[in-house]
Design an enzyme around this catalytic site. Structure first.
Site, PDB file in Angstrom:
ATOM      1  N   ARG A   9       0.888  -1.268   0.024  1.00  0.00           N
ATOM      2  CA  ARG A   9      -0.024  -0.102   0.062  1.00  0.00           C
ATOM      3  C   ARG A   9       1.052   1.343  -0.174  1.00  0.00           C
ATOM      4  NH1 ARG A   9      -4.181   2.010   4.527  1.00  0.00           N
ATOM      5  NH2 ARG A   9      -4.829   3.718   3.297  1.00  0.00           N
ATOM      6  N   HIS A  10       0.440   2.253  -0.783  1.00  0.00           N
ATOM      7  CA  HIS A  10       1.437   3.530  -0.869  1.00  0.00           C
ATOM      8  C   HIS A  10       1.564   4.153   0.342  1.00  0.00           C
ATOM      9  CE1 HIS A  10      -1.832   6.170  -0.231  1.00  0.00           C
ATOM     10  NE2 HIS A  10      -2.618   5.416  -1.119  1.00  0.00           N
ATOM     11  N   GLY A  11       2.406   4.788   0.554  1.00  0.00           N
ATOM     12  CA  GLY A  11       3.104   5.556   1.854  1.00  0.00           C
ATOM     13  C   GLY A  11       1.909   6.535   1.914  1.00  0.00           C
ATOM     14  N   SER A  13       0.276   9.713   2.185  1.00  0.00           N
ATOM     15  CA  SER A  13      -0.001  10.924   1.432  1.00  0.00           C
ATOM     16  C   SER A  13      -0.376  12.091   2.129  1.00  0.00           C
ATOM     17  CB  SER A  13      -1.028  10.812   0.524  1.00  0.00           C
ATOM     18  OG  SER A  13      -2.422  10.380   0.709  1.00  0.00           O
ATOM     19  N   TRP A  15      -2.166  15.877   2.269  1.00  0.00           N
ATOM     20  CA  TRP A  15      -3.410  16.678   1.854  1.00  0.00           C
ATOM     21  C   TRP A  15      -3.068  18.128   2.108  1.00  0.00           C
ATOM     22  CZ3 TRP A  15      -7.652  14.090   0.304  1.00  0.00           C
ATOM     23  CH2 TRP A  15      -7.613  12.462   0.414  1.00  0.00           C
ATOM     24  N   ARG A  59       1.517   9.169  -5.507  1.00  0.00           N
ATOM     25  CA  ARG A  59       1.983   8.601  -4.059  1.00  0.00           C
ATOM     26  C   ARG A  59       2.437   7.372  -4.061  1.00  0.00           C
ATOM     27  NH1 ARG A  59      -3.388   9.486  -4.610  1.00  0.00           N
ATOM     28  NH2 ARG A  59      -4.988   7.986  -3.879  1.00  0.00           N
ATOM     29  N   GLU A  86      -7.862   2.846  -8.470  1.00  0.00           N
ATOM     30  CA  GLU A  86      -9.308   2.774  -8.365  1.00  0.00           C
ATOM     31  C   GLU A  86      -9.726   1.244  -8.900  1.00  0.00           C
ATOM     32  OE1 GLU A  86     -10.712   7.328  -8.712  1.00  0.00           O
ATOM     33  OE2 GLU A  86     -10.842   6.039 -10.527  1.00  0.00           O
ATOM     34  N   ASP A  88     -10.515  -3.140  -7.523  1.00  0.00           N
ATOM     35  CA  ASP A  88     -10.902  -4.002  -6.427  1.00  0.00           C
ATOM     36  C   ASP A  88     -10.133  -5.227  -6.509  1.00  0.00           C
ATOM     37  OD1 ASP A  88     -12.024  -5.254  -8.622  1.00  0.00           O
ATOM     38  OD2 ASP A  88     -13.923  -4.648  -8.519  1.00  0.00           O
TER      39      ASP A  88
END
Length: 163
Positions: A9-11, A13, A15, A59, A86, A88
């Site tokens: 899973r990406h680091g 991020s 905002w 990211r 995006e 599943d």
């Protein structure tokens, strides 16, 4: 043949800039720190990916590049795959199932909830992948497309705050 699938899973991020699109959001300082840490942990295990696939999101791609640097994998060889953005768990299985059977170790970098859902499908003990989490699965499988019908012989979850 032994096949190693690594889901990252990406680091974390950032905002800070609300005007950025979702794809353009960069890593936060914590993400920039955690990705090399997790890459170093994989390198310590002797992981040598034959292929790194990344979501096109900034990211995720930055996470992939930082991991690659620690693994001795040229960042220029990272393949961007729209199927990792995006998506599943079913879409991710399709990406994995289409991999060349010449590959023994593949690392994917992408997003939740798809990565947690796929990891949970392989190991019921994995119920959450925090940012920069690494789920590593080793299968005895004749092909990548056979993974949905195989149980991993190794299923390990690691994440920055675990140690």
């Amino acid at each position: 043949m032994r096949r190693t699938l690594i889901l990252v899973r990406h680091g974390k991020s950032s905002w800070e800039d609300a005007s950025l699109s979702d794809r353009a959001r960069p890593l936060a300082a914590r993400g920039l720190r955690d990705a090399p840490l997790m890459g170093a942990r994989l390198a310590h295990l002797g992981v040598k990916p034959d292929l790194i696939l990344s979501s096109p999101a900034c990211r995720a791609l930055t996470t992939a590049r930082l991991l690659a640097g620690e693994l001795g994998y040229s960042p220029d060889r990272i393949v961007i795959d729209e199927g990792l953005y995006e998506s599943d768990a079913g879409t991710l299985l399709g990406v994995v199932g289409a991999l060349s059977d010449d590959l023994a170790c593949v690392l994917l970098v992408g997003h939740d909830p798809a990565f947690t859902d796929l990891a949970h499908g392989f190991s019921s003990g994995i119920t959450r992948m925090p940012t920069c989490a690494v789920a590593r699965f080793i299968f005895d499988a004749p092909s990548w497309s056979a993974l949905p019908s195989c149980s991993p012989v190794v299923a390990v979850l690691d994440f920055p705050k675990k140690r």
